[in-house]
Enzyme design. Structure first.
Site, mmCIF file in Angstrom:
data_model
loop_
_atom_site.group_PDB
_atom_site.id
_atom_site.type_symbol
_atom_site.label_atom_id
_atom_site.label_comp_id
_atom_site.label_asym_id
_atom_site.label_seq_id
_atom_site.Cartn_x
_atom_site.Cartn_y
_atom_site.Cartn_z
ATOM 1 N N LYS A 183 0.835 -1.209 0.000
ATOM 2 C CA LYS A 183 0.000 0.000 0.000
ATOM 3 C C LYS A 183 0.871 1.261 0.000
ATOM 4 C CE LYS A 183 -2.013 -1.403 3.775
ATOM 5 N NZ LYS A 183 -1.647 -2.749 4.178
ATOM 6 N N ARG B 152 -0.736 -10.097 12.627
ATOM 7 C CA ARG B 152 -1.314 -9.006 11.830
ATOM 8 C C ARG B 152 -2.083 -9.573 10.641
ATOM 9 N NH1 ARG B 152 3.966 -6.080 10.500
ATOM 10 N NH2 ARG B 152 2.707 -4.794 9.114
ATOM 11 N N ARG C 108 -10.224 0.274 8.673
ATOM 12 C CA ARG C 108 -9.876 -1.118 8.514
ATOM 13 C C ARG C 108 -10.771 -2.073 9.285
ATOM 14 N NH1 ARG C 108 -4.347 -0.787 8.742
ATOM 15 N NH2 ARG C 108 -3.064 -2.134 9.841
ATOM 16 N N ARG D 170 12.121 -5.371 4.963
ATOM 17 C CA ARG D 170 11.584 -4.018 4.888
ATOM 18 C C ARG D 170 12.202 -3.075 5.924
ATOM 19 N NH1 ARG D 170 5.211 -2.807 4.865
ATOM 20 N NH2 ARG D 170 5.177 -3.689 6.950
ATOM 21 N N ARG E 234 10.573 -1.859 11.543
ATOM 22 C CA ARG E 234 9.381 -1.761 12.387
ATOM 23 C C ARG E 234 9.380 -2.890 13.410
ATOM 24 N NH1 ARG E 234 4.337 -0.813 8.331
ATOM 25 N NH2 ARG E 234 3.382 -2.114 9.927
HETATM 26 P P1 ATP Z 1 1.757 -2.493 5.998
HETATM 27 O O1 ATP Z 1 2.642 -3.525 6.591
HETATM 28 O O2 ATP Z 1 1.547 -2.679 4.535
HETATM 29 O O3 ATP Z 1 2.118 -1.095 6.352
HETATM 30 P P2 ATP Z 1 -0.194 -2.882 8.031
HETATM 31 O O4 ATP Z 1 -1.613 -2.663 7.717
HETATM 32 O O5 ATP Z 1 0.135 -4.117 8.762
HETATM 33 O O6 ATP Z 1 0.374 -2.782 6.604
HETATM 34 P P3 ATP Z 1 0.137 -0.310 9.213
HETATM 35 O O7 ATP Z 1 -1.001 0.148 8.397
HETATM 36 O O8 ATP Z 1 1.401 0.439 9.189
HETATM 37 O O9 ATP Z 1 0.541 -1.793 8.866
HETATM 38 O O10 ATP Z 1 -0.379 -0.443 10.708
HETATM 39 C C1 ATP Z 1 0.484 -0.857 11.741
HETATM 40 C C2 ATP Z 1 -0.318 -1.099 12.997
HETATM 41 O O11 ATP Z 1 -0.966 0.109 13.400
HETATM 42 C C3 ATP Z 1 -1.442 -2.108 12.875
HETATM 43 O O12 ATP Z 1 -0.980 -3.428 13.066
HETATM 44 C C4 ATP Z 1 -2.377 -1.646 13.987
HETATM 45 O O13 ATP Z 1 -1.910 -2.049 15.251
HETATM 46 C C5 ATP Z 1 -2.264 -0.142 13.925
HETATM 47 N N1 ATP Z 1 -3.285 0.436 13.023
HETATM 48 C C6 ATP Z 1 -3.051 1.075 11.850
HETATM 49 N N2 ATP Z 1 -4.207 1.467 11.278
HETATM 50 C C7 ATP Z 1 -5.203 1.052 12.105
HETATM 51 C C8 ATP Z 1 -6.611 1.123 12.072
HETATM 52 N N3 ATP Z 1 -7.268 1.713 11.069
HETATM 53 N N4 ATP Z 1 -7.295 0.563 13.092
HETATM 54 C C9 ATP Z 1 -6.676 -0.013 14.113
HETATM 55 N N5 ATP Z 1 -5.350 -0.135 14.210
HETATM 56 C C10 ATP Z 1 -4.603 0.392 13.232
HETATM 57 MG MG MG Z 2 1.876 0.606 5.308
#
Ligand code: ATP
Ligand code: MG
Length: 227
Positions: A20, A182, A99, A138, A171
């Protein structure tokens, strides 16, 4: 670079590591009128500035759990409002929020008031083997949210951000154990969220193993709908 005629209000969905952030960077280059925000990036900034929200969020994040709806909804709706995105003509892209179906409903009720509804939701569908491999390699630049991958998209100087030269970090949730959680969390919440947008008729899916395969498909969807 291309211009869009109609206001585009986009949401990218996809498993963790589905690209994303990478697709967002490429879209912003292609369509300079789009602004973007990533909920994960906002949370990582809160954590690095050691705010109260950051302290609270880091516990959830390190365990691979979603943070409570109320917190994330407040964070993102303030962001939208502070950046003047709540207007019928605004063009923007969300990554990582909403989400859950509940987050989506609350966001919609806010957007409705300002006549600025989401109009395209795209799911990035990438095979699980591919994303597992990506996560291990990453690295991120927290202040900007820029993402690097040691294999596919390495920084020019190892461990440094290309633009600022500042250090890259791993991270804390990018390890096998937390990643598995996750991914599981994603699978549980995504069904209802996708149903919700499918019912609104705005959900599309693009599939592919690499970001180079996905990007042209994503771009085409956007051009067809907003140009
Ligand atoms: P990516 O690895 O592609 O960045 P991801 O969706 O696992 O995808 P992030 O979007 O960076 O990672 O989110 C990291 C963490 O932040 C999630 O695991 C969650 O704990 C928290 N988080 C992020 N967005 C939300 C949301 N909309 N609702 C609840 N928790 C969230
Ligand atoms: Mg991301």
């Amino acid at each position: 670079m291309s211009q869009l005629i109609k206001p585009a209000r986009l949401l990218l969905l996809g498993a963790p590591g589905s690209g994303k952030g990478t697709q967002t960077t490429r879209l912003l280059k292609q369509f300079p009128a789009i602004s973007s925000v990533s909920s994960g990036d906002l949370l990582r900034k809160e954590i690095s500035s050691k705010t109260q929200l950051g302290l609270l969020a880091s516990g959830y994040i390190q365990e691979g759990k979603l943070i409570p709806d109320e917190l994330i909804i407040n964070l993102l709706t303030s962001y939208l409002s502070n950046n003047k995105w709540l207007t019928p003509k605004s063009t923007w892209l969300l990554d990582g929020f909403p989400r859950t179906q509940n987050q989506a409903k609350v966001l919609d009720s806010t957007l409705d008031k300002f006549n600025s509804k989401l109009n395209l939701v795209v799911e990035l569908n990438v095979p699980e083997e591919v994303i597992l491999e990506r996560i291990e390699n990453r690295f991120v630049h927290v202040p900007s949210g820029r993402v690097y991958n040691l294999q596919y998209n390495p920084p020019k100087i190892l461990g440094k951000d290309d633009i600022t030269g500042e250090p890259l970090t791993k991270r804390p949730d990018d390890n096998i154990e937390v990643f598995a959680k996750r991914l599981q969390e994603y699978k549980v919440t995504m069904g209802p969220l996708k149903d919700y947008y499918e019912n609104q008729g705005i959900l599309k899916v693009v599939s592919g193993e690499t970001s180079d395969i996905i990007f042209p498909k994503l771009k085409e969807l956007i051009v067809n709908k907003f140009d």
